[in-house]
Design a protein around this motif. Structure first.
Motif, PDB file in Angstrom:
ATOM      1  N   GLN A  47      77.832  35.543 -64.246  1.00  0.00           N
ATOM      2  CA  GLN A  47      76.907  36.664 -64.003  1.00  0.00           C
ATOM      3  C   GLN A  47      76.220  37.091 -65.294  1.00  0.00           C
ATOM      4  O   GLN A  47      75.016  37.357 -65.311  1.00  0.00           O
ATOM      5  N   THR A  85      72.186  36.795 -65.590  1.00  0.00           N
ATOM      6  CA  THR A  85      71.373  37.984 -65.865  1.00  0.00           C
ATOM      7  C   THR A  85      70.596  37.828 -67.160  1.00  0.00           C
ATOM      8  O   THR A  85      69.405  38.166 -67.233  1.00  0.00           O
ATOM      9  N   HIS A 102      62.333  56.288 -67.495  1.00  0.00           N
ATOM     10  CA  HIS A 102      63.206  56.779 -66.424  1.00  0.00           C
ATOM     11  C   HIS A 102      62.977  58.268 -66.208  1.00  0.00           C
ATOM     12  O   HIS A 102      62.926  58.746 -65.058  1.00  0.00           O
ATOM     13  N   ASN A 120      61.690  59.506 -62.447  1.00  0.00           N
ATOM     14  CA  ASN A 120      62.792  59.925 -61.579  1.00  0.00           C
ATOM     15  C   ASN A 120      62.407  61.141 -60.735  1.00  0.00           C
ATOM     16  O   ASN A 120      61.285  61.643 -60.815  1.00  0.00           O
ATOM     17  N   ALA A 171      63.864  55.938 -54.209  1.00  0.00           N
ATOM     18  CA  ALA A 171      64.180  54.528 -54.467  1.00  0.00           C
ATOM     19  C   ALA A 171      62.932  53.739 -54.856  1.00  0.00           C
ATOM     20  O   ALA A 171      63.032  52.723 -55.559  1.00  0.00           O
ATOM     21  N   ASP A 229      62.679  53.811 -58.598  1.00  0.00           N
ATOM     22  CA  ASP A 229      63.889  53.451 -59.347  1.00  0.00           C
ATOM     23  C   ASP A 229      63.592  52.260 -60.260  1.00  0.00           C
ATOM     24  O   ASP A 229      63.237  51.177 -59.782  1.00  0.00           O
ATOM     25  N   MET A 271      65.919  51.608 -62.862  1.00  0.00           N
ATOM     26  CA  MET A 271      67.178  51.315 -63.538  1.00  0.00           C
ATOM     27  C   MET A 271      67.833  50.080 -62.917  1.00  0.00           C
ATOM     28  O   MET A 271      68.914  50.126 -62.332  1.00  0.00           O
ATOM     29  N   ASN A 272      67.117  48.965 -63.046  1.00  0.00           N
ATOM     30  CA  ASN A 272      67.578  47.695 -62.504  1.00  0.00           C
ATOM     31  C   ASN A 272      66.967  46.572 -63.337  1.00  0.00           C
ATOM     32  O   ASN A 272      66.279  46.839 -64.343  1.00  0.00           O
ATOM     33  N   ILE A 273      67.185  45.344 -62.930  1.00  0.00           N
ATOM     34  CA  ILE A 273      66.692  44.202 -63.710  1.00  0.00           C
ATOM     35  C   ILE A 273      65.162  44.179 -63.792  1.00  0.00           C
ATOM     36  O   ILE A 273      64.605  44.007 -64.880  1.00  0.00           O
ATOM     37  N   GLY A 318      63.191  46.686 -63.688  1.00  0.00           N
ATOM     38  CA  GLY A 318      62.833  47.776 -64.589  1.00  0.00           C
ATOM     39  C   GLY A 318      63.053  47.421 -66.039  1.00  0.00           C
ATOM     40  O   GLY A 318      62.234  47.753 -66.913  1.00  0.00           O
ATOM     41  N   TYR A 327      70.617  51.202 -68.305  1.00  0.00           N
ATOM     42  CA  TYR A 327      70.241  50.831 -66.939  1.00  0.00           C
ATOM     43  C   TYR A 327      71.396  50.225 -66.149  1.00  0.00           C
ATOM     44  O   TYR A 327      71.237  49.873 -64.981  1.00  0.00           O
ATOM     45  N   ILE A 381      73.063  47.321 -66.562  1.00  0.00           N
ATOM     46  CA  ILE A 381      72.911  45.882 -66.323  1.00  0.00           C
ATOM     47  C   ILE A 381      73.941  45.131 -67.165  1.00  0.00           C
ATOM     48  O   ILE A 381      74.102  45.401 -68.345  1.00  0.00           O
TER      49      ILE A 381
END
Length: 543
Positions: free
Chosen positions: A51, A55, A109, A113, A133, A136, A138-140, A142, A218, A220
């Motif tokens: 993982q 990533t 962010h 938000n 959502a 959002d 706060m993910n890959i 982003g 974030y 990750i």
């Protein structure tokens, strides 16, 4: 003759010692591969190592492709065309480098938000409520967005300088042969710019792999976050070393791929009469679109986050005790100043060694020192800690003789942090000093030697004064990079020692993003000023 040889030998010994001290700590990572296997490592290897790798590769490839697209398109626009705001955008598009990605991450962010300016405006002004959502980041995806915005200047700067120095005859010949703008771009510009594009993209890749702030904030999972969690969360330094070795292996693989992508193709001019690209004036819709595109990227990557930071600064002014803030500034300036001074001092010695001593080994040895910049900060931190603990163990009898109760002295001091900074950022200072040596040549040195002045006196009286510009520029570049550094500082700082970057990161991690604006803005202001000064110096350089 004997005196000359003694002087050369002295420079050789000094340079060799510096090179070994900069290079050897990283070998502890390689030897750490053979350390005992722990249960934690077996769990990591079986369940989460893939993982981390997956990533990291997604972040690296996506960011590299997007920064190439944005950086190359902007570089071609600025290098080839004249349009409104071009002169401003030429240097303004470099400014996003002054914002560390982790500051950009928490700023964006805060903007998008639920309580941010966008959703509040939609609710209060237009009575529109949207699903949070949708905003959002706060993910890959982003994280890729953040990395792209604040790292594209690496590709833009290197490629623009390269394109602006190309001979006009290349483009004119293609036009005479009936090629249109798009054909010229893909058939001529892309092939000759391949080396500079890949060079800029490789810097982006290394920065993504080195980053800890964005992925930690974030949530990750990458190699950098895994090294921190394994070390500080599980207290397992052996598994941390194995993770660091895995990350180093990934970096080496990427550097090999970069070398293959560069290929062996070389381009040179068939005439000494090289004319720079003449600017083509855009008119009408094309001129407007070019200006809007440049301003759009500049606004996203610098203007909007800067305005948001200033707004937060106004809202939280006085909440952080001024004495505390001064302490963070003092700590940041102290470690950055000491480290930058030592880096330039060592770079002058190593660079002069390369001029005095001829031969393949003498030319190859200094190149070992620049490897530190290609190794992520978390890996260097592991290597330095391992090396300093070994030194402390070796010096334990000395500590006992001096009446020091603890067996750990150097490995819990600022010495370790400064040593890590020197290893990590030596390449930046060395490249500046090396280019300075190339510009002044050896004629003045040789004249000084013929007049009977020794090597060291010649260095101090002739070389150093002529190298003033390279020394100052190298110092400021290193100073700014250290000011923005996160992974090394978080791992290696002594207890209760905070800098502007670590304090901004801590405030953001504690969801006090408004309070983080003071330290963040100071970092951005110093970095932006340095970038502006260097742009002006670059403009004065003879092409």
């Amino acid at each position: 003759m004997r005196k000359f040889l003694v002087n050369v030998n002295s420079w050789t010994i000094a340079a060799t010692v510096i090179i070994l001290l900069l290079f050897l700590p990283n070998l502890s990572i390689v030897t750490g591969i053979f350390s005992p296997v722990t249960e934690n490592w077996l769990h990591i290897k079986e369940h989460v190592l893939f993982q981390y790798l997956q990533t990291s590769i997604i972040l690296v490839i996506s960011t590299a492709l997007l920064t190439i697209f944005i950086g190359l398109s902007l570089a071609w626009l600025i290098a080839q065309y004249q349009f409104p705001l071009r002169n401003f955008l030429k240097w303004a598009l470099i400014l996003p480098l002054s914002i560390p990605p982790f500051i950009g991450a928490y700023t964006y962010h805060g903007i998008v938000n639920y309580t941010g300016v966008i959703q509040k405006t939609l609710r209060n002004q237009f009575d529109i409520t949207v699903n949070p959502a949708y905003f959002d980041i706060m993910n890959i995806p982003g994280a890729i967005f953040i990395y792209t915005l604040f790292l594209y200047p690496y590709v833009y700067t290197i490629t623009r300088i390269f394109l602006s120095q190309q001979s006009a005859s290349l483009i004119e010949s293609a036009r005479v042969l009936g090629r249109g703008p798009w054909q010229i771009f893909f058939k001529v510009v892309l092939p000759i710019s391949r080396v500079s594009i890949i060079g800029g993209a490789s810097l982006v890749v290394l920065e993504v792999l080195n980053d800890y702030g964005v992925v930690k904030y974030y949530g990750i999972q990458t190699f950098s976050t895994a090294i921190f969690q394994t070390w500080f969360g599980l207290g397992d330094i052996e598994s941390s070393i194995k993770l660091a070795a895995s990350l180093m292996g990934l970096v080496i693989f990427i550097l090999i791929v970069e070398k293959l992508l560069r290929g062996k193709k070389q381009y040179s001019f068939s005439s000494t009469k090289i004319r720079p690209l003449p600017l083509v004036r855009l008119k009408g819709k094309k001129a407007i679109l070019a200006s809007l595109y440049g301003m759009f990227i500049f606004s996203l990557a610098f203007l909007i986050p800067s305005i948001q930071l200033i707004d937060w600064l106004i809202l939280t002014w006085g909440k952080i005790p001024f004495n505390n803030f001064l302490l963070y500034v003092k700590n940041s300036v102290m470690v950055a100043g000491i480290s930058s001074t030592l880096i330039i001092f060592f770079a002058l010695i190593v660079g002069n060694f390369g001029r005095l001593v001829h031969g393949k080994i003498a030319k190859a040895l200094p190149k070992l020192t620049v490897l530190g910049y290609s190794i992520p900060g978390a890996v260097i931190a592991v290597a330095v800690v391992t090396a300093f603990i070994a030194v402390d163990k070796a010096l334990a009898p000395v500590y006992i003789m001096l009446g020091i109760d603890t067996g750990l002295v150097l490995s819990v001091s600022l010495v370790m942090l400064i040593a890590a900074y020197i290893i990590r950022f030596f390449a930046i200072g060395f490249n500046s000093i090396e280019s300075g040596y190339d510009k002044i040549g050896t004629n003045f040195r040789d004249a000084s030697r013929l007049l009977g002045m020794g090597l060291t006196k010649t260095f101090l009286k002739v070389d150093v004064p002529m190298m003033k510009g390279a020394i100052i520029s190298g110092f400021i570049l290193v100073f700014v990079d250290i000011l923005k550094e996160i992974p090394l500082t978080l791992i290696l700082r002594p207890f209760n020692f905070d800098t502007l970057s670590t304090k901004a990161f801590q405030y953001a991690s504690d969801e006090k993003i408004m309070e983080a604006s003071q330290a963040s803005l100071l970092i951005v202001a110093i970095s932006a000023t340095a970038i502006f000064v260097f742009h002006k110096l670059l403009e004065k350089e003879p092409q």
